[in-house]
Design a protein around this motif. Structure first.
Motif, PDB file in Angstrom:
ATOM      1  N   MET A  16      86.850  34.902  10.621  1.00 44.26           N
ATOM      2  CA  MET A  16      86.030  34.466  11.759  1.00 44.26           C
ATOM      3  C   MET A  16      85.921  32.946  11.754  1.00 44.26           C
ATOM      4  O   MET A  16      85.453  32.357  10.796  1.00 44.26           O
ATOM      5  N   SER A  17      86.394  32.340  12.847  1.00 42.66           N
ATOM      6  CA  SER A  17      86.392  30.882  12.921  1.00 42.66           C
ATOM      7  C   SER A  17      85.480  30.350  14.017  1.00 42.66           C
ATOM      8  O   SER A  17      85.461  29.178  14.288  1.00 42.66           O
ATOM      9  N   GLY A  18      84.740  31.237  14.650  1.00 43.27           N
ATOM     10  CA  GLY A  18      83.832  30.801  15.706  1.00 43.27           C
ATOM     11  C   GLY A  18      83.099  31.988  16.280  1.00 43.27           C
ATOM     12  O   GLY A  18      83.390  33.138  15.950  1.00 43.27           O
ATOM     13  N   GLY A  19      82.123  31.716  17.115  1.00 43.29           N
ATOM     14  CA  GLY A  19      81.338  32.776  17.723  1.00 43.29           C
ATOM     15  C   GLY A  19      82.151  33.579  18.727  1.00 43.29           C
ATOM     16  O   GLY A  19      83.062  33.066  19.358  1.00 43.29           O
ATOM     17  N   LEU A  20      81.785  34.817  18.885  1.00 42.23           N
ATOM     18  CA  LEU A  20      82.491  35.713  19.790  1.00 42.23           C
ATOM     19  C   LEU A  20      81.863  35.705  21.182  1.00 42.23           C
ATOM     20  O   LEU A  20      82.541  35.902  22.171  1.00 42.23           O
ATOM     21  N   GLY A  21      80.560  35.486  21.247  1.00 39.93           N
ATOM     22  CA  GLY A  21      79.885  35.492  22.540  1.00 39.93           C
ATOM     23  C   GLY A  21      79.717  36.882  23.109  1.00 39.93           C
ATOM     24  O   GLY A  21      79.595  37.052  24.315  1.00 39.93           O
ATOM     25  N   VAL A  50      83.443  45.746  23.924  1.00 44.54           N
ATOM     26  CA  VAL A  50      84.804  46.281  23.895  1.00 44.54           C
ATOM     27  C   VAL A  50      84.996  47.068  22.601  1.00 44.54           C
ATOM     28  O   VAL A  50      84.484  46.685  21.550  1.00 44.54           O
ATOM     29  N   THR A  51      85.705  48.185  22.703  1.00 43.45           N
ATOM     30  CA  THR A  51      86.038  48.990  21.537  1.00 43.45           C
ATOM     31  C   THR A  51      87.554  49.067  21.424  1.00 43.45           C
ATOM     32  O   THR A  51      88.241  49.410  22.388  1.00 43.45           O
ATOM     33  N   VAL A  80      92.202  50.031  24.010  1.00 44.98           N
ATOM     34  CA  VAL A  80      91.109  49.120  24.319  1.00 44.98           C
ATOM     35  C   VAL A  80      90.252  49.767  25.397  1.00 44.98           C
ATOM     36  O   VAL A  80      90.755  50.160  26.449  1.00 44.98           O
ATOM     37  N   ASP A  81      88.956  49.871  25.118  1.00 48.28           N
ATOM     38  CA  ASP A  81      88.015  50.448  26.072  1.00 48.28           C
ATOM     39  C   ASP A  81      86.898  49.451  26.300  1.00 48.28           C
ATOM     40  O   ASP A  81      86.192  49.084  25.362  1.00 48.28           O
ATOM     41  N   GLY A  82      86.768  48.984  27.533  1.00 48.85           N
ATOM     42  CA  GLY A  82      85.702  48.030  27.845  1.00 48.85           C
ATOM     43  C   GLY A  82      86.269  46.720  28.336  1.00 48.85           C
ATOM     44  O   GLY A  82      87.292  46.677  29.014  1.00 48.85           O
ATOM     45  N   ASP A  83      85.616  45.645  27.977  1.00 48.32           N
ATOM     46  CA  ASP A  83      85.895  44.305  28.472  1.00 48.32           C
ATOM     47  C   ASP A  83      87.189  43.741  27.880  1.00 48.32           C
ATOM     48  O   ASP A  83      87.219  43.301  26.730  1.00 48.32           O
ATOM     49  N   MET A  84      88.259  43.770  28.677  1.00 49.92           N
ATOM     50  CA  MET A  84      89.553  43.274  28.213  1.00 49.92           C
ATOM     51  C   MET A  84      89.485  41.782  27.886  1.00 49.92           C
ATOM     52  O   MET A  84      90.135  41.313  26.956  1.00 49.92           O
ATOM     53  N   GLY A  85      88.677  41.034  28.628  1.00 52.61           N
ATOM     54  CA  GLY A  85      88.501  39.609  28.336  1.00 52.61           C
ATOM     55  C   GLY A  85      87.908  39.388  26.957  1.00 52.61           C
ATOM     56  O   GLY A  85      88.301  38.462  26.249  1.00 52.61           O
ATOM     57  N   MET A  86      86.967  40.247  26.557  1.00 48.72           N
ATOM     58  CA  MET A  86      86.372  40.144  25.232  1.00 48.72           C
ATOM     59  C   MET A  86      87.403  40.463  24.150  1.00 48.72           C
ATOM     60  O   MET A  86      87.434  39.844  23.096  1.00 48.72           O
ATOM     61  N   ALA A  87      88.298  41.416  24.438  1.00 49.08           N
ATOM     62  CA  ALA A  87      89.367  41.746  23.485  1.00 49.08           C
ATOM     63  C   ALA A  87      90.274  40.536  23.284  1.00 49.08           C
ATOM     64  O   ALA A  87      90.671  40.225  22.157  1.00 49.08           O
ATOM     65  N   MET A  88      90.606  39.835  24.373  1.00 47.90           N
ATOM     66  CA  MET A  88      91.453  38.645  24.275  1.00 47.90           C
ATOM     67  C   MET A  88      90.729  37.537  23.514  1.00 47.90           C
ATOM     68  O   MET A  88      91.331  36.841  22.714  1.00 47.90           O
ATOM     69  N   LYS A  89      89.434  37.399  23.762  1.00 43.09           N
ATOM     70  CA  LYS A  89      88.659  36.378  23.066  1.00 43.09           C
ATOM     71  C   LYS A  89      88.596  36.685  21.574  1.00 43.09           C
ATOM     72  O   LYS A  89      88.695  35.781  20.745  1.00 43.09           O
TER      73      LYS A  89
END
Length: 95
Positions: A16-21, A50-51, A80-89
């Protein structure tokens, strides 16, 4: 809790190199779940933005850098189930 989940928590906290938000959950088939948020990784099975679901071999490959998460997703090995943007982040935070 399985050895795979314990190992994942340790490795993810080191990466982990930063916050996930937000929140993400890795659901490792037959082993358990790992939650990731701004505080890091921990064993748990809670609601998340996201899961990501995979079998233990795919998950270990992603964790060790041997398996590209995008390729695993395209091949149907990673769901991937949920927020695809969160998965990319998540992918960028762990890089």
């Amino acid at each position: 809790m399985s050895d795979i989940v314990n190992e994942a928590v340790k490795v993810l906290n080191e990466k982990m190199s930063g916050g996930l938000g937000g929140t993400a959950k890795f659901d490792i088939e037959g082993e358990g779940c790992v939650m990731i948020d701004d505080d890091g990784a921990r064993a748990g099975d809670e609601e998340a933005d996201v899961t990501l679901s995979a079998d233990p071999e795919t998950f270990r490959g992603i964790l060790e850098g041997d398996t590209n998460p995008t390729a695993a997703f395209m091949a149907g090995q990673l769901k991937v189930d949920g927020d695809m943007g969160m998965a990319m982040k998540l992918a960028s935070v762990l890089a």
